[in-house]
Design a protein around this motif. Sequence first.
Motif, PDB file in Angstrom:
ATOM      1  N   LYS A   1       0.838  -1.207   0.000  1.00 46.78           N
ATOM      2  CA  LYS A   1       0.000   0.000   0.000  1.00 46.78           C
ATOM      3  C   LYS A   1       0.871   1.255   0.000  1.00 46.78           C
ATOM      4  O   LYS A   1       0.554   2.240  -0.680  1.00 46.78           O
ATOM      5  CB  LYS A   1      -0.940  -0.013   1.208  1.00 46.78           C
ATOM      6  CG  LYS A   1      -2.029  -1.070   1.116  1.00 46.78           C
ATOM      7  CD  LYS A   1      -2.979  -0.993   2.271  1.00 46.78           C
ATOM      8  CE  LYS A   1      -4.006  -2.115   2.190  1.00 46.78           C
ATOM      9  NZ  LYS A   1      -4.770  -2.089   0.934  1.00 46.78           N
ATOM     10  N   ILE A   2       1.947   1.232   0.781  1.00 42.95           N
ATOM     11  CA  ILE A   2       2.837   2.396   0.838  1.00 42.95           C
ATOM     12  C   ILE A   2       3.504   2.635  -0.519  1.00 42.95           C
ATOM     13  O   ILE A   2       3.558   3.768  -1.010  1.00 42.95           O
ATOM     14  CB  ILE A   2       3.903   2.199   1.941  1.00 42.95           C
ATOM     15  CG1 ILE A   2       3.237   2.237   3.326  1.00 42.95           C
ATOM     16  CG2 ILE A   2       4.981   3.283   1.850  1.00 42.95           C
ATOM     17  CD1 ILE A   2       4.135   1.794   4.456  1.00 42.95           C
ATOM     18  N   LEU A   3       4.011   1.566  -1.146  1.00 42.43           N
ATOM     19  CA  LEU A   3       4.666   1.705  -2.449  1.00 42.43           C
ATOM     20  C   LEU A   3       3.690   2.174  -3.509  1.00 42.43           C
ATOM     21  O   LEU A   3       4.032   2.983  -4.381  1.00 42.43           O
ATOM     22  CB  LEU A   3       5.299   0.369  -2.854  1.00 42.43           C
ATOM     23  CG  LEU A   3       6.487  -0.090  -2.006  1.00 42.43           C
ATOM     24  CD1 LEU A   3       6.950  -1.476  -2.428  1.00 42.43           C
ATOM     25  CD2 LEU A   3       7.641   0.908  -2.107  1.00 42.43           C
ATOM     26  N   GLU A   4       2.444   1.686  -3.450  1.00 37.65           N
ATOM     27  CA  GLU A   4       1.431   2.123  -4.412  1.00 37.65           C
ATOM     28  C   GLU A   4       1.104   3.599  -4.220  1.00 37.65           C
ATOM     29  O   GLU A   4       0.883   4.333  -5.186  1.00 37.65           O
ATOM     30  CB  GLU A   4       0.165   1.278  -4.267  1.00 37.65           C
ATOM     31  CG  GLU A   4       0.323  -0.130  -4.826  1.00 37.65           C
ATOM     32  CD  GLU A   4      -0.916  -0.994  -4.613  1.00 37.65           C
ATOM     33  OE1 GLU A   4      -1.843  -0.539  -3.889  1.00 37.65           O
ATOM     34  OE2 GLU A   4      -0.985  -2.102  -5.160  1.00 37.65           O
TER      35      GLU A   4
ATOM     36  N   ILE B   1       3.175   5.897  -2.990  1.00 40.09           N
ATOM     37  CA  ILE B   1       4.337   6.673  -3.461  1.00 40.09           C
ATOM     38  C   ILE B   1       4.348   6.762  -4.983  1.00 40.09           C
ATOM     39  O   ILE B   1       4.646   7.807  -5.569  1.00 40.09           O
ATOM     40  CB  ILE B   1       5.644   6.031  -2.948  1.00 40.09           C
ATOM     41  CG1 ILE B   1       5.737   6.176  -1.414  1.00 40.09           C
ATOM     42  CG2 ILE B   1       6.863   6.662  -3.623  1.00 40.09           C
ATOM     43  CD1 ILE B   1       6.880   5.402  -0.793  1.00 40.09           C
ATOM     44  N   ALA B   2       3.999   5.641  -5.646  1.00 41.25           N
ATOM     45  CA  ALA B   2       4.021   5.594  -7.112  1.00 41.25           C
ATOM     46  C   ALA B   2       2.719   6.093  -7.735  1.00 41.25           C
ATOM     47  O   ALA B   2       2.561   6.059  -8.959  1.00 41.25           O
ATOM     48  CB  ALA B   2       4.289   4.153  -7.571  1.00 41.25           C
ATOM     49  N   HIS B   3       1.791   6.540  -6.878  1.00 40.33           N
ATOM     50  CA  HIS B   3       0.466   6.988  -7.346  1.00 40.33           C
ATOM     51  C   HIS B   3      -0.220   5.889  -8.158  1.00 40.33           C
ATOM     52  O   HIS B   3      -0.866   6.153  -9.181  1.00 40.33           O
ATOM     53  CB  HIS B   3       0.573   8.267  -8.183  1.00 40.33           C
ATOM     54  CG  HIS B   3       1.203   9.401  -7.440  1.00 40.33           C
ATOM     55  ND1 HIS B   3       0.555  10.060  -6.409  1.00 40.33           N
ATOM     56  CD2 HIS B   3       2.418   9.990  -7.549  1.00 40.33           C
ATOM     57  CE1 HIS B   3       1.346  11.010  -5.928  1.00 40.33           C
ATOM     58  NE2 HIS B   3       2.487  10.985  -6.585  1.00 40.33           N
ATOM     59  N   ASP B   4      -0.045   4.664  -7.695  1.00 36.66           N
ATOM     60  CA  ASP B   4      -0.655   3.501  -8.340  1.00 36.66           C
ATOM     61  C   ASP B   4      -1.957   3.201  -7.596  1.00 36.66           C
ATOM     62  O   ASP B   4      -1.940   2.791  -6.442  1.00 36.66           O
ATOM     63  CB  ASP B   4       0.307   2.306  -8.257  1.00 36.66           C
ATOM     64  CG  ASP B   4      -0.256   1.066  -8.943  1.00 36.66           C
ATOM     65  OD1 ASP B   4      -1.435   1.093  -9.361  1.00 36.66           O
ATOM     66  OD2 ASP B   4       0.471   0.061  -9.050  1.00 36.66           O
TER      67      ASP B   4
END
Length: 320
Positions: A112-115, A117-120
């Motif tokens: 969830k955090i990576l998504e 950050i990547a605006h995914d």
Amino acid sequence: MPSGLIALLDDISMIAKLAASSMDDVGVAVGKAGTKAAGVVIDDTAVTPRYVTGLSPERELPIIWKIARGSLKNKLLFLLPGAVALSAFAPFLITPILMLGGAYLAFEATEKILEAIAHDHHAEKELLQADTPEELEDRQVAGAVRTDFILSAEIMAIALNELDGMALPQQAAALGLVAVAITVAVYGVVGLIVKLDDIGLHLADRANAASRAIGRALVRVVPKLLKSLSVIGTAAMLWVGGGILLHGMEELGAPAIPHMVHDAAHSVAEAVGGGSIGAALEWIANAIGAAIAGGIVGGIIVLVVKQFHKKPDDQVAAVH
């Protein structure tokens, strides 16, 4: 009165006293177990509201009720028998199983955090692909119950650890009481949190000036509170998952990294001279250390999962 009847009454009296004593023991054990599990309970309370954020207000309490039922089912039908059976026949498996759960929490939070950050927004798109509101609701409930299962497993494990030395029937009774009490507490608080804005709207229409002021304040603050809880819930999954992994490493005879985290946190507390401020900073440092550990493990799992589970957009890009 015949001596045999007197002896029988004495036996019944003794059994009653033993039963009362056992219930007292169970009550004490439930209190200790609930106190020890308080940290995970707070995390569970922070995680849940994000599953109803953005959905229809009239469906908030029914959804929370569904999640609460799923949570109680998790605890009473699966985790309680499993915990008692493992305690009796394979206690050495408890820690590895908990670590698997911790790794899952760390993975979900890191993803969830990576998504973010990547605006995914792939996860949100998947939810919006639901054909009906009922399907969307079912997906949200399923996700919440799945996360609850891991957090509930940790709660039950902490509780079981406090019941060491008790007979199996007493362990089962105490775990059952812990399960019911914690479920009622968590989802009662969650229900109150998500309906605070409705309470605010009701108070804002009252004739009393103080009530109107409180109501307007709630209407302004609650959306920000729910958004904050969503962030806190993700962070909670990360540090709880990392904490489970660190504790498991210590239990399995690999204490180097857990001790390094504890020592660093203790050094932070000593640097400010101890006391209540030092204790608070030590807790925060331990939480940050656990979150870092969770992020590392979760990140590795995310990378592995992405290799075997390509999104449709990724597959199209690979073809071109």
